[in-house]
Design an enzyme around this catalytic site. Sequence first.
Site, PDB file in Angstrom:
ATOM      1  CB  CYS A  87      49.909  40.457  39.897  1.00  0.00           C
ATOM      2  SG  CYS A  87      51.208  41.019  38.809  1.00  0.00           S
ATOM      3  CG  LEU A  88      44.684  41.897  35.428  1.00  0.00           C
ATOM      4  CD1 LEU A  88      45.154  40.629  34.723  1.00  0.00           C
ATOM      5  CD2 LEU A  88      43.203  41.771  35.758  1.00  0.00           C
TER       6      LEU A  88
END
Lengths: 151, 299
Positions: A87-88
């Site tokens: 999750c970036l």
Amino acid sequence: MAALPRRIIKETQRLMQEPVPGISAVPDDSNARYFHVIVTGPEDSPFEGGLFKLELFLPEDYPMSAPKVRFITKIYHPNIDRLGRICLDILKDKWSPALQIRTVLLSIQALLSAPNPDDPLANDVAELWKVNESEAIRNAKEWTRRYAMDN
Amino acid sequence: MSHHERVQEELEALEAILMDDISISYNEIGCAELVKSTIFPSTANEVEKQYVCVTLEVKLPENYPDCKPVVKLKSPRGLDDSTIDHLYREINKKCDEFLGQPVIFELIDLIRENLTESNLPTCQCAVCLYGFSEGDSFTKTQCFHYFHNYCLANHLIITSKHFNEEQDKLPAWKRSPEGFRATCPVCRELINCDVDELKTAMPPKDLENAQKFEVTHELKLLQQEMQQLFNYQKSRGGIIDIEAEENKLLLITNSNEDSAADNSGDPGTSLSNTISSSSVSDGVQNRNQRHYSNYSSHR
């Protein structure tokens, strides 16, 4: 398959000639858009001493679209799920063609130093990270020792 | 004349010539400490044609001009490292030559002359990573970043397409009233440009001449090292087994759907969503295709 865009060639050459400390990225034999990656766990993080394998794939319209990146080595981190997905923001809506393979991998390494349990991908990990941080860090160290070591 | 008076005289002259283009900071006892000026090439005031710039910072030691000032070049735009290094060498020479005399205007003049001579960005286009050659059509953004028109057009066409796709998914009241707004790929500032005009540009010249990709011996060795690490970690159970994890996910997702059927607005990481979105990797004959189809389902 269409010819490999020049930008990918240039990035690959630079990754070989001026490697980023703590990061290596090597294109696959049969597909130059697919990279085998190793990111070392940052110092003073629970992932210190670990060598994490990732895979990175440059889609057809790269650099207009973000590379697809995933952890292959198991890792205990609130922003990385059991399938190794990350999750970036820069891999999603904050992607810009001015970013490169090296900057993406540096951002992932930075994410290891700064877990963010308030924006979780692995819910159980994030939950523990919030209610009992020291236990979560112990788990992360244990996973690193068990799964992410070199021979 | 004291040091202080000599410096004061020099700075007054600078202010008279440069007016708003120079800023001077003073310390608590009223002595000038730092002089700053952003320098552009001389283009007869045609701002549109200024493709490079740099900010000169001159720190004045107590004994200036009897000792050399400390000079720094900041926020270079359109200039690569070798150009900056060259400028520093010239600056050093000039400071040696003018020891004991006012030098700031000389420095400004020197830099401006250099910028005027090479008023073509020496940096790379951040999109294709190649330089700018004579005859390439390129854009300088308001934020002083440079792109081949061809590259910038591609960026804008794709980002506006993505933007519109995302907007279409939103309910009407959540949509952006302004519509798509172009941003700089480097600093994300808003930029004004005409895509229809940009996209008529030819691809950059360097791009056409770039060499081909070859697998070197060094690369082979690195590939082998990677493979060894993979095998070792696999033997210790450290490699994620996508299939096994997906099966677990399927069970979790199914039980979630039973209990929360009203949550249909956001399918989250359900397997059906994963499969339907696998078209993203269509056309890519890759042994890892199955893995990649997973990414697109997560937001």
